[in-house]
Write a protein that holds these residues in place. Sequence first.
Motif, PDB file in Angstrom:
ATOM      1  N   GLU A 107       0.818  -1.211   0.000  1.00  0.00           N
ATOM      2  CA  GLU A 107       0.000   0.000   0.000  1.00  0.00           C
ATOM      3  C   GLU A 107       0.852   1.262   0.000  1.00  0.00           C
ATOM      4  O   GLU A 107       0.512   2.242  -0.647  1.00  0.00           O
ATOM      5  CB  GLU A 107      -0.916   0.017   1.215  1.00  0.00           C
ATOM      6  CG  GLU A 107      -2.095  -0.927   1.112  1.00  0.00           C
ATOM      7  CD  GLU A 107      -3.102  -0.488   0.058  1.00  0.00           C
ATOM      8  OE1 GLU A 107      -3.535   0.682   0.095  1.00  0.00           O
ATOM      9  OE2 GLU A 107      -3.439  -1.302  -0.806  1.00  0.00           O
ATOM     10  N   PHE A 108       1.946   1.245   0.758  1.00  0.00           N
ATOM     11  CA  PHE A 108       2.823   2.415   0.822  1.00  0.00           C
ATOM     12  C   PHE A 108       4.112   2.009   1.511  1.00  0.00           C
ATOM     13  O   PHE A 108       4.241   0.883   2.007  1.00  0.00           O
ATOM     14  CB  PHE A 108       2.161   3.571   1.574  1.00  0.00           C
ATOM     15  CG  PHE A 108       1.673   3.226   2.966  1.00  0.00           C
ATOM     16  CD1 PHE A 108       2.508   3.328   4.068  1.00  0.00           C
ATOM     17  CD2 PHE A 108       0.373   2.797   3.172  1.00  0.00           C
ATOM     18  CE1 PHE A 108       2.068   3.006   5.349  1.00  0.00           C
ATOM     19  CE2 PHE A 108      -0.083   2.474   4.451  1.00  0.00           C
ATOM     20  CZ  PHE A 108       0.763   2.573   5.534  1.00  0.00           C
ATOM     21  N   LEU A 109       5.070   2.915   1.537  1.00  0.00           N
ATOM     22  CA  LEU A 109       6.308   2.730   2.292  1.00  0.00           C
ATOM     23  C   LEU A 109       6.254   3.659   3.493  1.00  0.00           C
ATOM     24  O   LEU A 109       5.750   4.782   3.400  1.00  0.00           O
ATOM     25  CB  LEU A 109       7.524   3.046   1.432  1.00  0.00           C
ATOM     26  CG  LEU A 109       7.726   2.169   0.193  1.00  0.00           C
ATOM     27  CD1 LEU A 109       8.994   2.588  -0.548  1.00  0.00           C
ATOM     28  CD2 LEU A 109       7.801   0.705   0.567  1.00  0.00           C
ATOM     29  N   ALA A 110       6.739   3.202   4.620  1.00  0.00           N
ATOM     30  CA  ALA A 110       6.693   3.997   5.846  1.00  0.00           C
ATOM     31  C   ALA A 110       8.104   4.339   6.307  1.00  0.00           C
ATOM     32  O   ALA A 110       8.986   3.475   6.331  1.00  0.00           O
ATOM     33  CB  ALA A 110       5.964   3.235   6.947  1.00  0.00           C
ATOM     34  N   SER A 111       8.305   5.602   6.665  1.00  0.00           N
ATOM     35  CA  SER A 111       9.573   6.069   7.224  1.00  0.00           C
ATOM     36  C   SER A 111       9.321   6.548   8.642  1.00  0.00           C
ATOM     37  O   SER A 111       8.336   7.260   8.894  1.00  0.00           O
ATOM     38  CB  SER A 111      10.147   7.223   6.390  1.00  0.00           C
ATOM     39  OG  SER A 111      10.425   6.804   5.070  1.00  0.00           O
TER      40      SER A 111
END
Length: 264
Positions: A107-111
Amino acid sequence: MTLRAATAAAAAVLATTALLGLAPSAAAAPGGPVPQPRAATAENKAAAAQAATAPDTLATLSRFFAREGKVSLTAAQPRIEGEAIPVNHLSPEFVAGRAGAPVARLEFLASKAVSADGQQAALWTARTEAGWEVVNIATGDDEFRYARLGAEKLPGGTVFREPQIDAWYVAGGSRVLPLDEDAVRAVGAGGTTLAAYRARVAKAYGDKLPGSPYAEGGAAGGYAEAPAGGDATPVAAVTGGAAGALALGGGGLLLLLRRRAVVA
């Protein structure tokens, strides 16, 4: 969550967004959300890291961490720790029973963002029509904590979230194991088989998938289930998870203030 509660939660989030000077776009891009890559490649992670560490992003993070007066705007000094990690959500294709569909999709990349006083937040970075952009800021460290718990519980498994009930799992082989209290309520403390999990989500969401009369009627985004009590993410039912955040696009950010519980 009732529709009234969901609407109130959405209004609160939008109010917070406006206060920070980041009012989201009123509508999605004409072509709809941009499909995300199937896997988080090194190139994707590098692009996400660049977006997360951009001066404008760090300035936004300073305002985010200072929003409740916990730290001053100048003292927040946000930093990004570690590399971006992939975050997977329950796949509609899996729910629909499509042959060979994995249980979850990217769904997305998290930082991970951390302020000088120790506050933490997750920057959700996704591919948009304008390239890789930060599309959401969420309080806490859920994405990173559950990634770690999943790796410990089932090495090599796929950690994913069922956003409709705010439940986190790890799947591997023919098993699906719970990582938080919402998941335990859904599949039991010992987990379940992949086939049994598929039967459960098909029953819960099979008639609410994109393109269904339920979805076209605009009910809860067409893909949601009310949580069975507990402290669930209040905005999940409104946005439908990351897809709702991605719909903002065009530099708009949805700021997600959330409460969490985790299985010891």
